[in-house]
Design an enzyme around this catalytic site. Structure first.
Site, PDB file in Angstrom:
ATOM      1  CB  SER A  99      -0.957  -0.040   1.195  1.00 54.77           C
ATOM      2  OG  SER A  99      -1.979   0.917   1.066  1.00 54.77           O
ATOM      3  CG  ASP A 219      -7.059  -2.620  -3.245  1.00 58.52           C
ATOM      4  OD1 ASP A 219      -7.718  -1.849  -2.515  1.00 58.52           O
ATOM      5  OD2 ASP A 219      -5.819  -2.608  -3.301  1.00 58.52           O
ATOM      6  CG  HIS A 249      -5.650  -2.469   0.487  1.00 56.99           C
ATOM      7  ND1 HIS A 249      -5.125  -1.928  -0.668  1.00 56.99           N
ATOM      8  CD2 HIS A 249      -4.958  -1.898   1.525  1.00 56.99           C
ATOM      9  CE1 HIS A 249      -4.173  -1.066  -0.358  1.00 56.99           C
ATOM     10  NE2 HIS A 249      -4.050  -1.029   0.959  1.00 56.99           N
TER      11      HIS A 249
END
EC number: 3.1.1.23
Length: 378
Positions: A99, A219, A249
């Site tokens: 991320s 996601d 995610h």
């Protein structure tokens, strides 16, 4: 450099094959998912981790300082130190970011001081742009940038819900109950994250290290199209993009047994890029050496565990420093006696270590009918 909490997971089952420096995502800390690091140890991969400044045990000043990083200019020096700390080995070294950490990993692969020490970069659901449903428009981003310069430590809630992180309900509940996991951050960290992501996409042609990008199709936090855009424009000829249907995610803490399939796929990529090879000089980046060019092509195939895999990769030249003598080991099926895990809060001159033991499920070989879409273009 600020004191940063570090924890190293080196209790591999057999002989270590490679070492990873892992960069966690926004609002997280490395003790939030110990089973992930234990699973990599099961696959004979050592992991060096740290809580980024403003997060987890590296946060100074309690919840009111959540996500207060001090600015983008301090992030790379922190990462420089972590890479140097993990470089005291002949093992090939990889940078793996998730991320926000995935966006950092990609940017470091472009302009990081010690990128020549890396055998490859793994960017998992990288924060290059937000999901289209939550991406702020131009005016809002401009306002955020301006206000963050005046009030950098003003706290803002991103409102990311834990149920959007993984399909594993038990893990979601654990994250929700974790006092060090938070969707709150400073205006400065949000502004830096968004602006850095946009610039990183623009700089993709300057990325010359071996590259693996992974993203879940479901996601709704970061934009998978942006990941694909970076992959397509990256300057390296050794690049792979893997898309996992149905994954949320955080691919590394997805529900079982699919998460084991995912980790097997990433470990296989690490093994492949940990093999010794001949080197020649890169025209684009003379400080970096890369293996002798090879060219292969492959069509979508099934994974060793029987899960249908669609993978796209392009591998004609690897532009990274050749890894040291390290031979891939088979994926182990169960845990065994291991060396202690070291945990510390560090400054550049000192690493204070204490022994910890992390308990997690072993990573068995999996036979499942679930789909994992992975794209390979060689």
């Amino acid at each position: 450099m600020a004191d940063l909490y570090t924890k190293d997971w080196t209790d591999v089952k057999d002989k270590p094959v490679a070492r990873v420096v892992f960069i966690h995502g926004f609002g997280e800390h490395v003790n939030a998912y110990p089973e992930f690091f234990e699973a990599l140890n099961e696959r004979n991969i050592e992991v060096y981790t740290f809580d980024q400044r403003g997060f987890g045990h590296s946060r100074k000043g309690g919840p009111k300082k959540q996500g207060c990083t001090g600015g983008w200019s301090l992030v790379f020096p922190d990462l420089d130190y972590q890479i140097l700390r993990a470089s005291d080995t002949e093992l090939p070294l990889f940078l793996w970011g998730h991320s926000m950490g995935g966006g950092l990993a990609l940017r470091y692969g472009i302009s990081g001081t010690h990128r020549h020490k890396l055998a490859g970069v793994i960017a998992q659901a990288p924060m290059l742009r937000c999901h289209p449903d939550t991406e702020p428009n131009f005016l809002l981003r401009k306002a955020l940038t301006l206000v963050s310069k005046v009030h950098p430590n003003f706290l803002f809630d991103s409102d990311v819900q834990s149920q959007h992180i993984t399909r594993d309900e038990a893990v979601n509940q654990r994250l929700q109950d974790d006092p060090l996991v938070s969707s709150v951050g400073s205006l400065q960290v949000f502004s830096d994250m968004l602006n850095r992501g946009t610039k990183t996409i623009e700089l993709a042609p300057q990325f010359f290290l071996p590259l693996l990008i992974t993203h879940g199709t479901d996601d709704n936090v970061t934009c998978s199209d942006s990941s694909k855009e970076f992959y397509e424009n990256a300057g390296t000829k050794d690049k792979t993009y893997q898309s996992y249907p149905g994954f949320y995610h955080s691919l590394h803490i997805e529900k079982k047994p699919e998460v084991y399939e995912y980790l097997d796929k990433v470990a296989a990529w690490i093994y492949e890029h940990s093999k010794p090879s001949e080197t020649v000089k890169s025209e684009q980046e003379t400080a970096v050496e890369h293996p002798k060019p090879t060219a292969t092509t492959s069509a979508p195939s099934a994974s060793p565990t029987g899960v249908p895999v669609e993978e796209e990769s392009h591998k004609a030249t690897s532009d990274a420093v050749p890894p040291a003598e390290a031979k891939p080991e088979p994926v182990p099926a169960s845990a065994a006696e291991r060396a202690p895990t070291s945990e510390s809060t560090t400054v550049p001159e000192t690493i204070v270590a204490s022994t910890t033991k992390v308990i997690s499920e072993p990573a068995p070989r999996v036979t499942t009918a679930a789909t994992a879409d992975i794209v390979t273009n060689k």
